[in-house]
Design a protein around this motif. Structure first.
Motif, PDB file in Angstrom:
ATOM      1  N   ASP A  36       0.861  -1.183   0.000  1.00 30.34           N
ATOM      2  CA  ASP A  36       0.000   0.000   0.000  1.00 30.34           C
ATOM      3  C   ASP A  36       0.899   1.235   0.000  1.00 30.34           C
ATOM      4  O   ASP A  36       1.226   1.800   1.039  1.00 30.34           O
ATOM      5  CB  ASP A  36      -0.900  -0.024   1.235  1.00 30.34           C
ATOM      6  N   ILE A  37       1.322   1.675  -1.202  1.00 27.99           N
ATOM      7  CA  ILE A  37       2.268   2.786  -1.304  1.00 27.99           C
ATOM      8  C   ILE A  37       1.529   4.120  -1.164  1.00 27.99           C
ATOM      9  O   ILE A  37       0.622   4.420  -1.924  1.00 27.99           O
ATOM     10  CB  ILE A  37       3.037   2.747  -2.637  1.00 27.99           C
ATOM     11  N   TYR A  38       1.937   4.899  -0.189  1.00 33.69           N
ATOM     12  CA  TYR A  38       1.386   6.237   0.002  1.00 33.69           C
ATOM     13  C   TYR A  38       2.492   7.290   0.082  1.00 33.69           C
ATOM     14  O   TYR A  38       2.216   8.484   0.112  1.00 33.69           O
ATOM     15  CB  TYR A  38       0.514   6.287   1.265  1.00 33.69           C
ATOM     16  N   VAL A  39       3.753   6.854   0.137  1.00 34.41           N
ATOM     17  CA  VAL A  39       4.899   7.763   0.154  1.00 34.41           C
ATOM     18  C   VAL A  39       5.681   7.586  -1.140  1.00 34.41           C
ATOM     19  O   VAL A  39       5.970   6.462  -1.555  1.00 34.41           O
ATOM     20  CB  VAL A  39       5.838   7.470   1.348  1.00 34.41           C
ATOM     21  N   LEU A  40       6.005   8.699  -1.800  1.00 37.36           N
ATOM     22  CA  LEU A  40       6.893   8.693  -2.959  1.00 37.36           C
ATOM     23  C   LEU A  40       7.817   9.892  -2.842  1.00 37.36           C
ATOM     24  O   LEU A  40       7.353  11.027  -2.783  1.00 37.36           O
ATOM     25  CB  LEU A  40       6.105   8.768  -4.268  1.00 37.36           C
TER      26      LEU A  40
END
Length: 290
Positions: A36-40
């Motif tokens: 669950d990627i929420y940081v880039l």
């Protein structure tokens, strides 16, 4: 399906006010699942994303996984503060009430606890990193400093900031007037609501790049190499001198979530594209503008 570059996109004649055609080209792409990627973020050409809620994953510019760094279970990263000169970052984790100092090269890390004021008021995304000092502004209008050699957090006197860090003081004061999109050491990207402009301001060199806004801005705006990128869920629009000069579109159920420049100097950027029905499936894409 993602349409990238003018060869595949329904906007074949992207020109700026001088008649120069620009294209957004897809360089590489990878599919990520079970995360669950929420940081880039991107730092010195390294791509940083969260590894669910336990740490971070690092990718190279070809979107090959370099390493996984475990931090602690349940970590929620709000902001990544980046040292402009070294491969080290500070993770701001207000839900966990801590900062995490992290050396990307060695994976060395150190947790720094909040104090009460930061816990209650939160931090601005504007910061200044020089040597071992990271200066930040709290929501209560107080200044704080993290010392990355002592791993300490302390409040600073406002008059001392104005005297010792005049550029920082001006940046933080100016930030209250604008809608800030990108904050960093000595540079801001923001919307000037009064003049309906987007601006990248290099405070150290006193250089402003300004563009009128051709239409409604997206949920994120980044600046790279003379171009403003406006990130909407359905498309990403490149803006220069008040005009749309290039564009990429996506197709439902895919949406554009985030975009970050790969480095400060290049026209390369990384995009996080998600799937509405499944938060644990997404694409990381590397684009360049020419």
């Amino acid at each position: 399906m993602l349409r990238a570059g003018c060869g595949d996109c329904p906007y074949p004649a992207h020109q700026n006010s001088r008649g120069v055609k620009l294209m957004i080209n897809l360089q590489s792409e990878c599919f990520v699942e079970d995360n669950d990627i929420y940081v880039l973020e991107c730092h010195h050409g390294i791509i940083i994303v969260n590894n669910n809620y336990s740490g971070i994953n690092l990718y190279n510019k070809n979107l090959e996984l370099l390493s996984t760094i475990d931090i602690f279970e349940g970590i929620l990263i709000h902001t990544v503060y980046k040292n402009p000169y070294k491969n080290e970052v500070i993770l701001y984790c207000p839900d966990n009430k801590v900062f995490v100092y992290l050396n990307i090269d060695t994976a060395f890390q150190k947790v720094i606890d909040f104090n009460a004021d930061i816990d209650e008021c939160g931090l601005s995304n504007i910061y200044f990193w020089s040597g071992h000092e990271v200066i930040m502004l709290c929501g209560n209008k107080r200044y704080y400093r993290i010392d990355t050699s002592l791993f300490s957090l302390q409040e600073l006197d406002m008059l001392g900031i104005e005297k010792e860090y005049p550029t920082v003081h001006k940046m933080l004061n100016d930030s209250s007037k604008y809608l800030i999109f990108e904050g960093g050491t000595e540079k801001l990207t923001y919307k000037d609501r009064i003049n309906n402009e987007i601006v990248n301001f290099d405070y150290m060199n006193d250089i402003k790049i300004v563009s009128k806004i051709p239409n409604k801005l997206g949920h994120e705006v980044i600046y790279l190499n003379g171009i403003f990128l406006s990130v909407h869920e359905e498309f990403i629009q490149a803006i220069k001198e008040g005009n749309e000069v290039a564009r990429i579109d996506t197709v439902s159920p895919n949406i554009f979530l985030k975009a970050r420049k790969l480095t400060e100097q290049s026209a390369n950027f990384i995009v996080l594209r998600g799937i509405k029905s499944n938060a644990e499936q997404c694409f990381l894409s590397h684009y360049y503008i020419n």
